[in-house]
Design a protein around this motif. Structure first.
Motif, PDB file in Angstrom:
ATOM      1  N   ALA A  20       1.236  -1.034   0.189  1.00 18.13           N
ATOM      2  CA  ALA A  20       0.065  -0.401   0.119  1.00 18.13           C
ATOM      3  C   ALA A  20       1.109   1.710  -0.026  1.00 18.13           C
ATOM      4  O   ALA A  20       0.200   2.371  -0.691  1.00 18.13           O
ATOM      5  CB  ALA A  20      -1.036   0.096   0.929  1.00 18.13           C
ATOM      6  N   ASN A  21       1.883   1.796   1.021  1.00 20.99           N
ATOM      7  CA  ASN A  21       2.982   2.647   0.607  1.00 20.99           C
ATOM      8  C   ASN A  21       3.317   2.154  -0.675  1.00 20.99           C
ATOM      9  O   ASN A  21       3.658   3.558  -1.149  1.00 20.99           O
ATOM     10  CB  ASN A  21       3.991   2.058   2.055  1.00 20.99           C
ATOM     11  N   ALA A  22       3.801   1.643  -0.947  1.00 11.70           N
ATOM     12  CA  ALA A  22       4.145   1.765  -2.608  1.00 11.70           C
ATOM     13  C   ALA A  22       3.378   2.349  -3.603  1.00 11.70           C
ATOM     14  O   ALA A  22       3.882   2.996  -4.498  1.00 11.70           O
ATOM     15  CB  ALA A  22       4.948   0.399  -3.392  1.00 11.70           C
ATOM     16  N   SER A  23       2.391   2.080  -3.257  1.00  8.92           N
ATOM     17  CA  SER A  23       1.406   2.225  -4.711  1.00  8.92           C
ATOM     18  C   SER A  23       0.873   3.963  -4.079  1.00  8.92           C
ATOM     19  O   SER A  23       1.038   4.787  -5.094  1.00  8.92           O
ATOM     20  CB  SER A  23       0.186   1.768  -4.338  1.00  8.92           C
ATOM     21  N   ALA A  24       0.963   4.059  -2.505  1.00 11.19           N
ATOM     22  CA  ALA A  24       0.823   5.577  -2.126  1.00 11.19           C
ATOM     23  C   ALA A  24       1.710   6.639  -2.261  1.00 11.19           C
ATOM     24  O   ALA A  24       1.429   7.385  -3.157  1.00 11.19           O
ATOM     25  CB  ALA A  24       0.632   5.978  -1.034  1.00 11.19           C
ATOM     26  N   LEU A  25       3.014   5.891  -2.276  1.00 10.89           N
ATOM     27  CA  LEU A  25       3.933   6.703  -2.716  1.00 10.89           C
ATOM     28  C   LEU A  25       4.351   7.736  -4.318  1.00 10.89           C
ATOM     29  O   LEU A  25       4.895   8.350  -4.686  1.00 10.89           O
ATOM     30  CB  LEU A  25       5.504   6.368  -2.262  1.00 10.89           C
ATOM     31  N   GLY A  32      -0.132  -6.595  -4.938  1.00  9.21           N
ATOM     32  CA  GLY A  32      -0.370  -6.064  -4.325  1.00  9.21           C
ATOM     33  C   GLY A  32      -1.035  -5.127  -3.833  1.00  9.21           C
ATOM     34  O   GLY A  32      -1.999  -5.179  -2.781  1.00  9.21           O
ATOM     35  N   GLY A  33      -0.974  -4.216  -4.015  1.00 11.94           N
ATOM     36  CA  GLY A  33      -0.490  -3.148  -3.674  1.00 11.94           C
ATOM     37  C   GLY A  33      -1.355  -1.747  -5.457  1.00 11.94           C
ATOM     38  O   GLY A  33      -1.348  -2.544  -6.171  1.00 11.94           O
ATOM     39  N   ALA A  34      -2.030  -1.213  -4.794  1.00  8.02           N
ATOM     40  CA  ALA A  34      -3.319   0.023  -6.154  1.00  8.02           C
ATOM     41  C   ALA A  34      -3.537   1.331  -4.956  1.00  8.02           C
ATOM     42  O   ALA A  34      -3.535   1.736  -4.201  1.00  8.02           O
ATOM     43  CB  ALA A  34      -4.050  -0.782  -5.884  1.00  8.02           C
ATOM     44  N   PRO A  35      -3.043   2.023  -5.473  1.00  7.93           N
ATOM     45  CA  PRO A  35      -3.295   3.868  -5.996  1.00  7.93           C
ATOM     46  C   PRO A  35      -5.023   4.941  -5.517  1.00  7.93           C
ATOM     47  O   PRO A  35      -5.794   3.760  -6.208  1.00  7.93           O
ATOM     48  CB  PRO A  35      -2.536   4.234  -6.612  1.00  7.93           C
ATOM     49  N   PHE A  36      -5.856   5.212  -4.779  1.00 11.75           N
ATOM     50  CA  PHE A  36      -6.060   5.954  -4.633  1.00 11.75           C
ATOM     51  C   PHE A  36      -6.546   7.417  -5.150  1.00 11.75           C
ATOM     52  O   PHE A  36      -5.811   7.658  -4.851  1.00 11.75           O
ATOM     53  CB  PHE A  36      -7.182   5.630  -3.143  1.00 11.75           C
ATOM     54  N   ASP A  46      -7.751  10.563  -6.714  1.00 13.37           N
ATOM     55  CA  ASP A  46      -9.051  11.800  -6.400  1.00 13.37           C
ATOM     56  C   ASP A  46      -8.212  13.136  -7.857  1.00 13.37           C
ATOM     57  O   ASP A  46      -8.001  13.550  -7.207  1.00 13.37           O
ATOM     58  CB  ASP A  46      -8.805  12.125  -5.316  1.00 13.37           C
ATOM     59  N   GLU A  47      -9.107  12.832  -8.722  1.00 11.43           N
ATOM     60  CA  GLU A  47      -8.865  14.578  -9.923  1.00 11.43           C
ATOM     61  C   GLU A  47      -7.479  14.750 -10.178  1.00 11.43           C
ATOM     62  O   GLU A  47      -6.658  15.631  -9.682  1.00 11.43           O
ATOM     63  CB  GLU A  47      -8.803  15.368  -8.938  1.00 11.43           C
ATOM     64  N   ASP A  48      -6.218  13.179 -10.341  1.00  8.18           N
ATOM     65  CA  ASP A  48      -5.219  13.054 -10.662  1.00  8.18           C
ATOM     66  C   ASP A  48      -4.222  12.922  -9.436  1.00  8.18           C
ATOM     67  O   ASP A  48      -2.890  13.852  -9.633  1.00  8.18           O
ATOM     68  CB  ASP A  48      -5.360  14.092 -12.092  1.00  8.18           C
ATOM     69  N   ARG A  49      -4.875  12.834  -8.768  1.00  6.80           N
ATOM     70  CA  ARG A  49      -3.417  13.149  -7.729  1.00  6.80           C
ATOM     71  C   ARG A  49      -3.591  12.106  -6.690  1.00  6.80           C
ATOM     72  O   ARG A  49      -4.721  11.410  -5.796  1.00  6.80           O
ATOM     73  CB  ARG A  49      -4.209  14.291  -6.488  1.00  6.80           C
ATOM     74  N   THR A  50      -2.674  10.865  -6.804  1.00  8.03           N
ATOM     75  CA  THR A  50      -2.703   9.960  -5.501  1.00  8.03           C
ATOM     76  C   THR A  50      -3.095  10.577  -4.038  1.00  8.03           C
ATOM     77  O   THR A  50      -2.772  10.719  -3.533  1.00  8.03           O
ATOM     78  CB  THR A  50      -1.271   9.268  -5.487  1.00  8.03           C
ATOM     79  N   VAL A  51      -3.509   9.892  -3.413  1.00  8.05           N
ATOM     80  CA  VAL A  51      -4.032  10.358  -2.064  1.00  8.05           C
ATOM     81  C   VAL A  51      -4.211   9.115  -1.263  1.00  8.05           C
ATOM     82  O   VAL A  51      -4.088   9.680   0.589  1.00  8.05           O
ATOM     83  CB  VAL A  51      -5.333  10.851  -1.800  1.00  8.05           C
TER      84      VAL A  51
END
Length: 85
Positions: free
Chosen positions: A15-20, A50-54, A56-61
């Motif tokens: 999750a951290n990898a996807s968010a970063l 196993g990780g996916a980014p969320f 919102d409006e072209d910004r990873t949140v």
């Protein structure tokens, strides 16, 4: 559920990898070789499926991580869940 206790840390790291990086954790692993990963990743980050980014409006949140099964199964689950949110 039969998943190993260490799966919690794996889920957090993907999750951290996807968010970063704003992409799937598997894509992070595909973008960088092992030496580069060691230089750019801040623990706990894990560049396996196993990780996916969320986004919102072209910004990873945020990032979502799933672990406890094979990396391929975890990737299927995380993208199925992320697509429903």
């Amino acid at each position: 559920d039969g998943a190993p206790v260490g799966a919690v840390a794996v889920a957090q790291a993907v999750a951290n990898a996807s968010a970063l990086f704003g992409c799937s954790s598997a894509e992070v692993g595909a973008r960088y070789d092992a030496a580069q990963l060691g230089a750019v990743l801040i623990p706990p980050v894990l560049a396996i499926p196993g990780g996916a980014p969320f986004i919102d409006e072209d910004r990873t949140v945020a990032g979502l991580g799933v672990a406890g099964a094979s990396p391929q199964v975890c990737a299927e689950i995380v993208f199925a869940v992320a697509g429903r949110l």
